[in-house]
Design a protein around this motif. Sequence first.
Motif, PDB file in Angstrom:
ATOM      1  N   HIS A 160       0.844  -1.210   0.000  1.00 23.75           N
ATOM      2  CA  HIS A 160       0.000   0.000   0.000  1.00 23.75           C
ATOM      3  C   HIS A 160       0.874   1.253   0.000  1.00 23.75           C
ATOM      4  O   HIS A 160       1.486   1.604   1.002  1.00 23.75           O
TER       5      HIS A 160
ATOM      6  N   HIS B  90       1.121   5.410  -1.959  1.00 14.02           N
ATOM      7  CA  HIS B  90       0.567   6.438  -2.862  1.00 14.02           C
ATOM      8  C   HIS B  90       1.737   7.258  -3.394  1.00 14.02           C
ATOM      9  O   HIS B  90       2.167   8.219  -2.738  1.00 14.02           O
TER      10      HIS B  90
ATOM     11  N   HIS C 203      -8.859   1.291   0.435  1.00 12.20           N
ATOM     12  CA  HIS C 203      -8.694   1.461   1.885  1.00 12.20           C
ATOM     13  C   HIS C 203      -9.924   0.887   2.579  1.00 12.20           C
ATOM     14  O   HIS C 203     -11.034   1.054   2.086  1.00 12.20           O
TER      15      HIS C 203
ATOM     16  N   HIS D 126      -5.048  -1.189   5.654  1.00 10.07           N
ATOM     17  CA  HIS D 126      -5.307  -0.788   7.047  1.00 10.07           C
ATOM     18  C   HIS D 126      -6.050  -1.839   7.879  1.00 10.07           C
ATOM     19  O   HIS D 126      -5.467  -2.458   8.733  1.00 10.07           O
TER      20      HIS D 126
ATOM     21  N   ASP E 160       2.127   3.234   3.110  1.00  9.53           N
ATOM     22  CA  ASP E 160       1.071   4.199   2.759  1.00  9.53           C
ATOM     23  C   ASP E 160       1.716   5.390   2.034  1.00  9.53           C
ATOM     24  O   ASP E 160       2.596   5.182   1.209  1.00  9.53           O
TER      25      ASP E 160
HETATM   26 FE    FE Z   1      -3.506   5.016   1.864  1.00  6.04          FE
END
Ligand code: FE
Length: 445
Positions: free
Chosen positions: A62, A64, A218, A255, A306
């Motif tokens: 995960h 970005h 998510h 998450h 993340d």
């Molecule tokens: Fe995220």
Amino acid sequence: MSSILIKNAEIVTMNDKEEIIYGDLYIVNDRIAEIGPNLNREADKVIDATGKTVIPGFIQTHIHLCQTLFRGQADDLELLDWLKQKIWPLEASHDEESIYYSAMLGIGELLQSGTTTVVDMETVNHTEYAFQAIAQSGIRALAGKVMMDKGDEVPVPLREVTSKSIQESVDLLEKWHSYDNGRIQYAFCPRFVVSCTEELLKNVRDLSAGYNVRVHTHASENASEILLVEREYGMRNVVYLDSIGLANDRLILAHCVWLDEQEKKIIKERGVKVSHCPGSNLKLASGVAEVPSLLEQQAFVSLGADGAPCNNNLDMFNEMRLAAIIQKPVHGPTAMNAQTVFRMATIGGAKAVGMEDEIGSLEKGKKADLAILNLNDFHVYPSFDIDTISRIVYSATRADVETTIGNGNILMENRKLKTVDKDIVLKEANTSIKRLIKRLETVVY
Ligand code: FE
Ligand code: GUN
């Protein structure tokens, strides 16, 4: 044909027996051709790894990349405020150039810290330029544009019409899925239930099945988020995802901090993949995911940093250490040992992306994705009689990564990146964020 011979290394294979082998690793083109002591092979390139440690490249499930430029712009907020006040306006202000340098900045950090594969969620617009950065850099990625066709306080550039969001996703998939012999794959990225209509989610479900690609979203990160879903649908978040047929073995949920027993059961029974993001979950005050109980029921759990504005690094060494130590006060000192966490960072990530036959361990026939560590320094000594995995998870840092190889290509050698021009990317990152912040003033709601 190109070949690389890595000689005299300690090789942490992460094969089924989790063997550590002392010897050589021979790469032909993009694959590991042989591992063993004293391989007598000619090679285009020989790397003397005497006293060094070779590990599988980390797989972060995960990330970005589009948010790397926002590092430091959104500290000390909870999820929904963080998104509405900071991240959505920033993402809405991206242009082609800022997306490209945001990705390059992130990829530079990832390769430098031994990560060779990412599952990447981009923003609504300009995702083409993230794919170009991924293509040039040599990193392995499952990436996609974020989809969001619903929600309050969303800036105009991020408000999507359902059909257009789907069409743009499919166009990107058609262009980039399977690029470079499968190094790049597409993954559909509905942002989270709060941002997506049921129509969009059902379309994603069908497209994911039709194209056989992953869905990356998510889920159940924050208490207010799951309340919003419960209020709207009268169901818990993961129960809702299951009710519309999205919960299956192609689904990656980032998450999963707030799960009840029924949701954990769904995750297990449907083969859903959980991406645990301990650094982000702590910094956004989201909570601590109940990873020990997920692992106890043999759910698939892997790791991700993340995005830069909620971590603020993309460093697997940080995530491994946190994943281990945050569970101990509640679940006891043995709850998440170094081996468990290292498995999540390597072969666990490979299973999350359905590539356990290709990556995640160092074995003959697999893709040559690996990092060479130099664990000869104060902070990782003494080494005498100490388990190597313990040294890596509890003591080592990203600065110990000396060389990174992805898909058989040397992407960093002796700390020097080969495909990402550090000087240019650092300079352009500052220029890009400066321009982007100017555009922020004109974002329309
Ligand atoms: Fe995220
Ligand atoms: N939930 C919806 N969007 C996001 C995002 O960009 N980052 C995180 N951490 N959670 C989200």
